[in-house]
Design a protein around this motif. Sequence first.
Motif: not given
Length: 217
Positions: A104-105, A152, A205-206, A208
Motif C-alpha cells: 500500500r505504501l 507513512d 512510493d505512496f 498519505r
Amino acid sequence: RRLRPPRLDSIRNGADDDGSGTAALLEVAEALSSGANRPRRSVLFVSHAAEEEGLRGSQWFTDHPTVTRDSIVSEFDMDMIARGGVRDVEGGGPGYLEVIGMRRLSKEYGDIIEAANAKQPLPFAFNLTFDAPGHPLQYYCRADHYSYARYDIPAVAVSRGEHADYHQVTDEAQYADFDGMVRVAKLAESVVRAVGNLDHRPFVDFARHDPKAQCRQ
C-alpha cells in the motif's frame, strides 16, 4: 471436536485472537535477540491493546512513540495466526495466509515480504482478497498496522483468518495449529531480519501525509 470438545466455561480465552500473535511476538523477540547474528537495526516489539475498540493502543503508541517516529522504518503485525485450516476458512489449508497492506505504501517492502516467504521451507500462498480497495470488511482500516501506515510507515498485517470460534468461549488453545503458528513466526522473523539489515529504509512510493485523515479501504 468430538475428540476435544470445548470446555464448559464462560471465559473467552482468546487463544487465537490474539494469544497466537502475542506468543509469536515473544518467540520472534527471543530469536532475534539471541546469538551473534542480530539485525543491524534496532527492533521494537510492541503488543497493542484495544484494537477492537478502534485501534486505541496502536494509535496511542504511534502518536506517542517511545522512539523518534522517523526512526521506525516498517511494521509487521500478526493477528490470529493459529488456525486457517480447511474447516476454519474458505480456501484454507497449510499454505493459507491473509496479507493486508504490504504494498500500500512501499513496493520495496512488499518485495521483501514476498522474497522472505519464497525462502521458507513451505511458503504461504498469500490471500490478498481482503486488501482490495473498497472491500466491505474494511480489514485494512481495522488492524493495528494501519496506525503506522497513517504516518507513512510501511506496514503489513498477516492473519490465518476468522473462524467459527472468533470471539467465542470456544477460542481455545486445543484447536490451534501450532505448526502453522511457527511458520508465520519464522516468516515474520525473516522479514524483520531482512529489513533490519538493509542499508536504507524501505522506499515509500505512496505517502498519505495526513495521519488524521479518515482511513480508506
